[in-house]
Design an enzyme around this catalytic site. Structure first.
Site, mmCIF file in Angstrom:
data_model
loop_
_atom_site.group_PDB
_atom_site.id
_atom_site.type_symbol
_atom_site.label_atom_id
_atom_site.label_comp_id
_atom_site.label_asym_id
_atom_site.label_seq_id
_atom_site.Cartn_x
_atom_site.Cartn_y
_atom_site.Cartn_z
ATOM 1 N N GLU A 433 0.822 -1.204 0.000
ATOM 2 C CA GLU A 433 0.000 0.000 0.000
ATOM 3 C C GLU A 433 0.861 1.261 0.000
ATOM 4 O O GLU A 433 0.557 2.231 -0.683
ATOM 5 C CB GLU A 433 -0.924 -0.014 1.220
ATOM 6 C CG GLU A 433 -1.936 1.101 1.284
ATOM 7 C CD GLU A 433 -3.126 0.917 0.365
ATOM 8 O OE1 GLU A 433 -4.051 1.741 0.445
ATOM 9 O OE2 GLU A 433 -3.138 -0.036 -0.437
ATOM 10 N N GLU A 497 -5.008 0.148 -9.310
ATOM 11 C CA GLU A 497 -4.420 1.319 -9.979
ATOM 12 C C GLU A 497 -3.240 0.993 -10.879
ATOM 13 O O GLU A 497 -3.084 1.588 -11.955
ATOM 14 C CB GLU A 497 -4.002 2.364 -8.927
ATOM 15 C CG GLU A 497 -5.156 3.092 -8.288
ATOM 16 C CD GLU A 497 -5.888 2.277 -7.240
ATOM 17 O OE1 GLU A 497 -7.027 2.636 -6.870
ATOM 18 O OE2 GLU A 497 -5.323 1.245 -6.774
ATOM 19 N N THR A 583 -13.200 6.683 -12.481
ATOM 20 C CA THR A 583 -12.189 6.295 -11.496
ATOM 21 C C THR A 583 -12.491 4.933 -10.890
ATOM 22 O O THR A 583 -11.630 4.344 -10.247
ATOM 23 C CB THR A 583 -12.079 7.357 -10.383
ATOM 24 O OG1 THR A 583 -10.912 7.113 -9.598
ATOM 25 C CG2 THR A 583 -13.310 7.350 -9.478
#
Length: 594
Positions: A433, A497, A583
């Site tokens: 992360e 992402e 998104t």
């Protein structure tokens, strides 16, 4: 007798082969692709609230709407002109795509069988969680993925369930406006666009949700209350925008609300987000770091004086939506182009850095986190890379094409390659992360300096044998790759992402090494996260056999696996020249006319 025995033997053999087929082939496929109507999972707090938000009276009604631009023009092409693939290439690609589809179905069936119409399935225990107002987040967020993967029967099952969702009430005391819009509204609008309006329930429910959420904008300055106290609105009580509002949440509603106005002809949704954009534009050159906005803003007083700047979770999609809203509006205004260009120039000047790697010739880029004083001086810089920042490569790539900024294409690729490196460098092959690294002092020549790395890990000079022994012990204990000084957050939350940027950059460049990277990442993620009922977030990407956290957010299906599937799809399947991906990876049809 002999003939009879031979006949029975043949009959028995055929029967046994049939039974084997049932158990080895048909039953596994039936379980995977079965389309039974699941039963909604009931539990404490699932009963609908006694309060419903239907026809509340606006305290601060809009008297004049900003008009929705309705004459979209042509835009530069984004996608690479892919050559025809060979039969061997096609076979290999489709095999990988089918494997990804099976992973999707494994997780989807886990949700369908153990958490149907709840927000999330707990993938290890088979329990459920309601994290996003209890309206079936995974169900609705995954609608367009079902369309994209050709799972038409599963879509019909999901649409039947969608009929039962009541967006006028929720057991939750507050509604997370940003998450609800990107997951629920995005999922319904995208499925509507992808099926060309074939299923009226999708737009009907998107409008139902839009009507409810629109009440969160009924404040004295028309800025939404992002943690909306919806029951106050239902009782005609005043709501106030928060003085602590994340930039990403406030600045990332434009694409969904604009598309809803385009589809319905109702200008109020576009008007609502255009007011936010105008405030962002007005403040952009007046912040402590002109061109960028602080992570946290005061939406009540419309103050943009915060000291912290980043492209991570508090800010990311506000920047992502600048070129995407420009595309969705058909380039009819220069507002979003101007805002993007101011932001990317500031990012390149103040945030981009090259990490120090053992392979000096491997050029990758990350972005730093900044603390800026009121005089505009950066007095603290952290060289930290977060998984949430991995969206940036794809965003810069799209903007480079749309705004004809060819000089930024190498930046887009190096940002994407940085995230690939962050995956490859960890023992599990999965990026954490958040982690901090050593930054190069120069932009071109950057040899690996072991002592500098040691000092970064220890936070002080390493000028003795005992200090060197201490840092080497720490590196071994923390499983730190060369150049990484600390892993701030070692979890992997099934985030999309990095794969998002790989998908976009592959569609822009046609570089098959990006497909190879995606496949490598999928295999490692699937191995580390697969559970009985889906896939789970993991606690530490440095452990070869990581502990599972029993958490599977809806974006695993709606984004991560969808991007993987699209990376191995034909290039014209959800073309970037025909769709804008939100998104939350929901494809909205780019309008050609109204």
């Amino acid at each position: 007798m002999i003939t009879s025995r031979k006949g029975r033997s043949l009959t028995t053999s055929v029967f046994l082969l049939f039974v084997a087929y049932l158990f080895l082939v048909w039953l596994p496929l039936h379980r995977l692709y079965g389309h039974h109507r699941p039963t909604p999972i009931q539990g404490a707090g699932h009963a609908q609230n006694s309060i419903h938000l239907n026809n509340s009276t606006e305290r601060y009604p809009v008297t004049s709407y900003f008009p929705l631009p309705t004459s979209p023009g042509p835009l530069p092409r984004i996608q690479y002109d892919f050559p025809a693939e060979t039969k061997r290439e096609r076979k290999a690609r489709l095999k990988k795509q089918e494997t990804i589809k099976r992973a999707f179905l494994h997780a989807w069936n886990g949700y369908k069988n153990h958490a149907w119409m709840r927000d999330e399935v707990s993938p290890s225990s088979g329990r459920y969680q309601d994290s996003f107002s209890g309206w079936g987040a995974t169900l609705v967020d995954s609608l367009d993925a079902l369309v994209i993967m050709g799972l038409d029967d599963e879509l019909e099952v999901a649409l039947d369930a969608l009929e039962q969702v009541d967006f006028t009430t929720t057991p939750s005391s507050s509604v997370n406006v940003f998450e609800i819009i990107i997951r629920y509204m995005g999922g319904m609008i995208a499925a509507h666009d992808l099926t060309n309006g074939k299923h009226p329930i999708l737009l009907k429910k998107a409008v139902e949700l839009g009507e409810m959420i629109y009440n969160a904008f009924d404040t004295h300055n028309r800025m939404p209350q992002m943690r909306w106290e919806w029951s106050r609105s239902a009782q005609n009580l005043e709501i106030i925008p928060s003085d602590i509002t994340n930039l990403a949440e406030l600045g990332s509603l434009t694409v969904e609300f604009t598309r809803l106005s385009q589809l319905t002809g109702d200008p109020k949704y576009f008007d609502a987000v255009q007011r936010i954009t105008n405030e962002l534009e007005k403040s952009q050159t007046k912040t402590r770091l002109p061109g960028l906005w602080p992570n946290v803003i005061d939406a009540d007083r419309l103050s943009f004086d915060g000291p912290e700047y980043s492209l991570g979770g508090c800010a990311d999609s506000a920047y992502e939506y600048l070129p995407k809203e420009h595309i969705l509006l058909g380039g009819q205004t220069d507002q979003y182009r101007s805002m993007y260009e101011k932001s990317i120039e500031a990012i390149k000047k103040h945030m981009l850095f090259r990490p120090m790697l053992k392979d000096e010739h491997q050029k990758i880029l990350f972005t730093s986190n900044l603390v800026v004083n009121r005089g505009g001086r950066i007095h603290h810089k952290r060289y930290v890379q977060e998984h949430l920042k991995c969206f940036l490569g794809g965003t810069v790539g799209i903007a480079a094409k749309i705004f004809k900024r060819s000089e930024d294409m190498s930046v887009a690729r190096q940002l994407t390659d940085g995230c690939i490196w962050a995956y490859d460098t960890m023992p599990t092959g999965i990026m954490p992360e958040s982690m901090e690294v050593v930054a190069c002092k120069g932009k071109t020549h950057c040899p690996f300096d072991q002592n500098e790395w040691y000092e970064g890990v220890l936070g002080q000079s390493v000028n003795s044998a005992s200090a060197k022994q201490q840092v080497e012990k720490l590196i071994d204990h923390e499983s730190l790759p060369a150049g990484v000084t600390v892993v701030r957050d070692s979890t992997y939350k099934l985030r999309p992402e990095a794969l998002e940027s790989i998908f976009i950059m592959y569609r822009i460049t046609g570089d098959k090494s990006l497909q190879n990277a995606a496949w490598r990442m999928f295999q490692r993620i699937d191995k580390a996260t697969r559970t009985k009922f889906g896939h789970s977030s993991i606690d530490d990407v440095r452990d070869i056999e990581p502990k599972l956290s029993d958490k599977m957010e809806s974006f695993w299906l709606a984004e991560t696996l969808k991007y993987l599937y699209l990376i191995f799809s034909e290039p014209d399947h959800i073309s970037l020249d025909e769709y804008v991906l939100s998104t939350e990876a929901h494809p909205f049809k780019r309008p050609t006319k109204y």
